[in-house]
Design an enzyme around this catalytic site. Structure first.
Site, PDB file in Angstrom:
ATOM      1  N   LYS A   1       0.852  -1.118  -0.026  1.00  0.00           N
ATOM      2  CA  LYS A   1      -0.243  -0.143   0.018  1.00  0.00           C
ATOM      3  C   LYS A   1       0.768   1.049   0.098  1.00  0.00           C
ATOM      4  O   LYS A   1       0.721   2.170  -0.769  1.00  0.00           O
ATOM      5  CB  LYS A   1      -0.879   0.069   1.244  1.00  0.00           C
ATOM      6  CG  LYS A   1      -1.665  -1.269   1.316  1.00  0.00           C
ATOM      7  CD  LYS A   1      -2.706  -1.014   2.561  1.00  0.00           C
ATOM      8  CE  LYS A   1      -2.122  -0.996   3.750  1.00  0.00           C
ATOM      9  NZ  LYS A   1      -1.622  -2.369   4.328  1.00  0.00           N
TER      10      LYS A   1
ATOM     11  N   ARG B   1      -9.876   0.840   8.345  1.00  0.00           N
ATOM     12  CA  ARG B   1      -9.460  -0.413   8.801  1.00  0.00           C
ATOM     13  C   ARG B   1     -10.779  -1.208   9.615  1.00  0.00           C
ATOM     14  O   ARG B   1     -10.471  -2.283   9.553  1.00  0.00           O
ATOM     15  CB  ARG B   1      -8.502  -0.429   9.530  1.00  0.00           C
ATOM     16  CG  ARG B   1      -7.282  -0.735   8.943  1.00  0.00           C
ATOM     17  CD  ARG B   1      -6.176  -0.553  10.074  1.00  0.00           C
ATOM     18  NE  ARG B   1      -4.835  -1.357   9.684  1.00  0.00           N
ATOM     19  CZ  ARG B   1      -3.885  -0.811   9.048  1.00  0.00           C
ATOM     20  NH1 ARG B   1      -3.681   0.459   8.685  1.00  0.00           N
ATOM     21  NH2 ARG B   1      -2.737  -1.722   8.994  1.00  0.00           N
TER      22      ARG B   1
ATOM     23  N   ARG C   1      11.589  -6.684   5.632  1.00  0.00           N
ATOM     24  CA  ARG C   1      11.695  -5.262   5.855  1.00  0.00           C
ATOM     25  C   ARG C   1      12.179  -4.907   7.282  1.00  0.00           C
ATOM     26  O   ARG C   1      12.670  -3.886   7.593  1.00  0.00           O
ATOM     27  CB  ARG C   1      10.273  -4.622   5.695  1.00  0.00           C
ATOM     28  CG  ARG C   1      10.243  -2.977   5.722  1.00  0.00           C
ATOM     29  CD  ARG C   1       8.754  -2.430   5.361  1.00  0.00           C
ATOM     30  NE  ARG C   1       8.090  -2.853   6.430  1.00  0.00           N
ATOM     31  CZ  ARG C   1       6.669  -2.399   6.307  1.00  0.00           C
ATOM     32  NH1 ARG C   1       6.316  -1.812   5.330  1.00  0.00           N
ATOM     33  NH2 ARG C   1       5.713  -3.022   7.324  1.00  0.00           N
TER      34      ARG C   1
ATOM     35  N   ARG D   1      10.952  -0.686  12.307  1.00  0.00           N
ATOM     36  CA  ARG D   1       9.605  -1.048  12.895  1.00  0.00           C
ATOM     37  C   ARG D   1       9.563  -1.949  13.828  1.00  0.00           C
ATOM     38  O   ARG D   1       9.610  -3.139  13.304  1.00  0.00           O
ATOM     39  CB  ARG D   1       8.578  -0.926  11.566  1.00  0.00           C
ATOM     40  CG  ARG D   1       8.255   0.415  10.905  1.00  0.00           C
ATOM     41  CD  ARG D   1       7.135   0.040  10.012  1.00  0.00           C
ATOM     42  NE  ARG D   1       5.982  -0.465  10.060  1.00  0.00           N
ATOM     43  CZ  ARG D   1       4.821  -0.638   9.347  1.00  0.00           C
ATOM     44  NH1 ARG D   1       4.941   0.135   8.167  1.00  0.00           N
ATOM     45  NH2 ARG D   1       3.731  -1.094   9.747  1.00  0.00           N
TER      46      ARG D   1
ATOM     47  N   ARG E   1      -1.046  -8.791  12.979  1.00  0.00           N
ATOM     48  CA  ARG E   1      -1.306  -7.887  12.304  1.00  0.00           C
ATOM     49  C   ARG E   1      -2.189  -8.635  11.183  1.00  0.00           C
ATOM     50  O   ARG E   1      -3.279  -8.024  10.943  1.00  0.00           O
ATOM     51  CB  ARG E   1      -0.159  -7.225  11.545  1.00  0.00           C
ATOM     52  CG  ARG E   1       0.393  -6.031  12.590  1.00  0.00           C
ATOM     53  CD  ARG E   1       1.863  -6.001  12.493  1.00  0.00           C
ATOM     54  NE  ARG E   1       1.739  -5.215  11.132  1.00  0.00           N
ATOM     55  CZ  ARG E   1       2.956  -5.089  10.392  1.00  0.00           C
ATOM     56  NH1 ARG E   1       4.008  -5.427  10.797  1.00  0.00           N
ATOM     57  NH2 ARG E   1       3.095  -4.301   9.426  1.00  0.00           N
TER      58      ARG E   1
HETATM   59  P1  AP5 Z   1       4.825  -1.585   2.059  1.00  0.00           P
HETATM   60  O1  AP5 Z   1       4.367  -0.788   0.773  1.00  0.00           O
HETATM   61  O2  AP5 Z   1       5.280  -0.939   3.141  1.00  0.00           O
HETATM   62  O3  AP5 Z   1       3.271  -2.455   2.347  1.00  0.00           O
HETATM   63  P2  AP5 Z   1       2.214  -1.880   3.099  1.00  0.00           P
HETATM   64  O4  AP5 Z   1       0.894  -2.456   2.594  1.00  0.00           O
HETATM   65  O5  AP5 Z   1       2.312  -0.266   3.085  1.00  0.00           O
HETATM   66  O6  AP5 Z   1       2.529  -2.590   4.389  1.00  0.00           O
HETATM   67  P3  AP5 Z   1       2.466  -1.939   6.110  1.00  0.00           P
HETATM   68  O7  AP5 Z   1       3.451  -2.961   6.795  1.00  0.00           O
HETATM   69  O8  AP5 Z   1       2.729  -0.430   6.237  1.00  0.00           O
HETATM   70  O9  AP5 Z   1       0.975  -2.332   6.678  1.00  0.00           O
HETATM   71  P4  AP5 Z   1       0.365  -2.125   7.737  1.00  0.00           P
HETATM   72  O10 AP5 Z   1      -0.972  -2.029   6.987  1.00  0.00           O
HETATM   73  O11 AP5 Z   1       0.547  -3.199   8.742  1.00  0.00           O
HETATM   74  O12 AP5 Z   1       0.985  -0.906   8.358  1.00  0.00           O
HETATM   75  P5  AP5 Z   1       0.451   0.648   8.545  1.00  0.00           P
HETATM   76  O13 AP5 Z   1       1.572   1.570   8.741  1.00  0.00           O
HETATM   77  O14 AP5 Z   1      -0.865   0.828   7.826  1.00  0.00           O
HETATM   78  O15 AP5 Z   1       5.537  -2.818   1.308  1.00  0.00           O
HETATM   79  C1  AP5 Z   1       5.944  -3.892   2.181  1.00  0.00           C
HETATM   80  C2  AP5 Z   1       7.359  -4.296   2.080  1.00  0.00           C
HETATM   81  O16 AP5 Z   1       7.300  -5.143   0.647  1.00  0.00           O
HETATM   82  C3  AP5 Z   1       8.282  -3.108   1.881  1.00  0.00           C
HETATM   83  O17 AP5 Z   1       9.477  -3.882   2.248  1.00  0.00           O
HETATM   84  C4  AP5 Z   1       8.367  -3.131   0.181  1.00  0.00           C
HETATM   85  O18 AP5 Z   1       9.596  -2.528  -0.290  1.00  0.00           O
HETATM   86  C5  AP5 Z   1       7.998  -4.484  -0.365  1.00  0.00           C
HETATM   87  N1  AP5 Z   1       7.243  -4.609  -1.444  1.00  0.00           N
HETATM   88  C6  AP5 Z   1       6.281  -3.712  -1.791  1.00  0.00           C
HETATM   89  N2  AP5 Z   1       6.028  -3.953  -3.207  1.00  0.00           N
HETATM   90  C7  AP5 Z   1       6.653  -4.955  -3.665  1.00  0.00           C
HETATM   91  C8  AP5 Z   1       6.412  -6.084  -4.636  1.00  0.00           C
HETATM   92  N3  AP5 Z   1       5.599  -5.581  -5.672  1.00  0.00           N
HETATM   93  N4  AP5 Z   1       7.355  -6.933  -4.812  1.00  0.00           N
HETATM   94  C9  AP5 Z   1       8.247  -7.308  -3.621  1.00  0.00           C
HETATM   95  N5  AP5 Z   1       8.394  -6.491  -2.350  1.00  0.00           N
HETATM   96  C10 AP5 Z   1       7.368  -5.258  -2.390  1.00  0.00           C
HETATM   97  O19 AP5 Z   1      -0.021   0.269  10.077  1.00  0.00           O
HETATM   98  C11 AP5 Z   1       0.552  -0.010  11.329  1.00  0.00           C
HETATM   99  C12 AP5 Z   1      -0.144   0.000  12.381  1.00  0.00           C
HETATM  100  O20 AP5 Z   1      -0.678   1.345  12.812  1.00  0.00           O
HETATM  101  C13 AP5 Z   1      -1.125  -0.865  12.473  1.00  0.00           C
HETATM  102  O21 AP5 Z   1      -0.899  -2.405  12.890  1.00  0.00           O
HETATM  103  C14 AP5 Z   1      -2.271  -0.376  13.767  1.00  0.00           C
HETATM  104  O22 AP5 Z   1      -1.731  -0.574  14.714  1.00  0.00           O
HETATM  105  C15 AP5 Z   1      -1.930   1.295  13.347  1.00  0.00           C
HETATM  106  N6  AP5 Z   1      -2.964   1.600  12.461  1.00  0.00           N
HETATM  107  C16 AP5 Z   1      -2.478   2.108  11.167  1.00  0.00           C
HETATM  108  N7  AP5 Z   1      -3.984   2.636  10.593  1.00  0.00           N
HETATM  109  C17 AP5 Z   1      -4.748   2.308  11.317  1.00  0.00           C
HETATM  110  C18 AP5 Z   1      -6.047   2.367  11.419  1.00  0.00           C
HETATM  111  N8  AP5 Z   1      -6.761   3.192  10.219  1.00  0.00           N
HETATM  112  N9  AP5 Z   1      -6.898   2.056  12.538  1.00  0.00           N
HETATM  113  C19 AP5 Z   1      -6.208   1.691  13.734  1.00  0.00           C
HETATM  114  N10 AP5 Z   1      -4.954   1.450  13.686  1.00  0.00           N
HETATM  115  C20 AP5 Z   1      -4.345   1.845  12.499  1.00  0.00           C
HETATM  116 MG    MG Z   2       2.502   0.995   4.815  1.00  0.00          MG
END
Ligand code: AP5
Ligand code: MG
Length: 190
Positions: free
Chosen positions: A14, A89, A128, A134, A146
């Site tokens: 994402k 979410r 990652r 992280r 998660r």
């Molecule tokens: P990346 O692009 O970082 O993927 P992502 O989907 O953004 O993954 P996240 O880990 O950020 O998702 P998340 O939903 O757990 O975290 P968030 O910060 O939203 O890619 C992942 C990896 O793969 C990278 O190393 C990248 O380089 C690699 N990659 C990308 N594309 C690729 C490809 N095509 N091929 C190979 N490799 C690839 O949330 C974190 C925490 O915050 C949550 O757990 C929660 O506690 C809190 N939080 C956030 N939003 C909310 C909400 N709305 N409500 C409540 N709590 C929330």
């Molecule tokens: Mg992300």
């Protein structure tokens, strides 16, 4: 306005794709995870609260998340549109977003659902962890939690938006450029 949700499990890509889509379509990129992490870094009150959930792989409570998101949207009143990454979410978050966008005489236009196998998600996040710093990547049990929270609380949103006919499924496995191209097709054809 053009409002896009980039939907998918942890590690689906994402964040990687949202930056590129925001640039191409001139949208404001709002990543709730990034905003929480900035608050953790700045040691704000919100950051301290968010950290206690994020470190365990749990969701930050809806009320806190929704208030924060509302504030970010209001800071960008003249935006051409938004790309939401990691929000909504939960169903209450989706309902709150609908109400918020209504104030702008707008709505969610397209939900891009990035689909990636669980095996690949875990591999990406463990990889990652070597560089991201992280805390929620550092332990495989937290990564799995998660993904479980995603299945229980977030995945049902796909149905919520499918009923409106605005979900576009994109294969999230492949090169970053190929996936970006597929997302652009989905967004442009909304
Ligand atoms: P990346 O692009 O970082 O993927 P992502 O989907 O953004 O993954 P996240 O880990 O950020 O998702 P998340 O939903 O757990 O975290 P968030 O910060 O939203 O890619 C992942 C990896 O793969 C990278 O190393 C990248 O380089 C690699 N990659 C990308 N594309 C690729 C490809 N095509 N091929 C190979 N490799 C690839 O949330 C974190 C925490 O915050 C949550 O757990 C929660 O506690 C809190 N939080 C956030 N939003 C909310 C909400 N709305 N409500 C409540 N709590 C929330
Ligand atoms: Mg992300």
């Amino acid at each position: 306005m053009l409002n896009v949700i980039l939907f998918g499990p942890p590690g689906a890509g994402k964040g990687t794709q949202a930056v590129k889509v925001a640039e191409k379509f001139e949208l404001v990129h709002l990543s709730t995870g990034d905003i929480f992490r900035a608050n953790i870094k700045g040691e704000t009150e919100l950051g301290v609260l968010a950290k206690s959930y994020i470190d365990k792989g749990q969701l930050v409570p809806d009320e806190v998340t929704i208030n924060m998101l509302r504030g970010e949207v209001e800071k960008n009143k003249t935006a051409k549109g938004f790309i939401f990454d990691g929000f909504p979410r939960t169903i209450p978050q989706a309902e709150a977003l609908d109400l918020l966008l209504k104030d702008y005489n707008s709505a969610v236009d397209v939900v891009v659902s990035l689909e990636v196998t669980e095996e690949e998600l875990i591999a990406r996040l463990k990889n990652r962890a070597l560089t991201s710093g992280r805390t929620d990547d550092a332990d495989e049990n937290i990564i799995k939690n998660r993904i479980q929270v995603y299945k229980d609380e977030t995945f049902p949103l796909k149905d919520y938006y499918t009923r409106r006919g605005i979900v576009k499924v994109v294969n999230g496995i492949g090169t970053i450029e190929q996936i970006f191209s597929d997302i652009c097709t989905a967004v442009a054809g909304e």
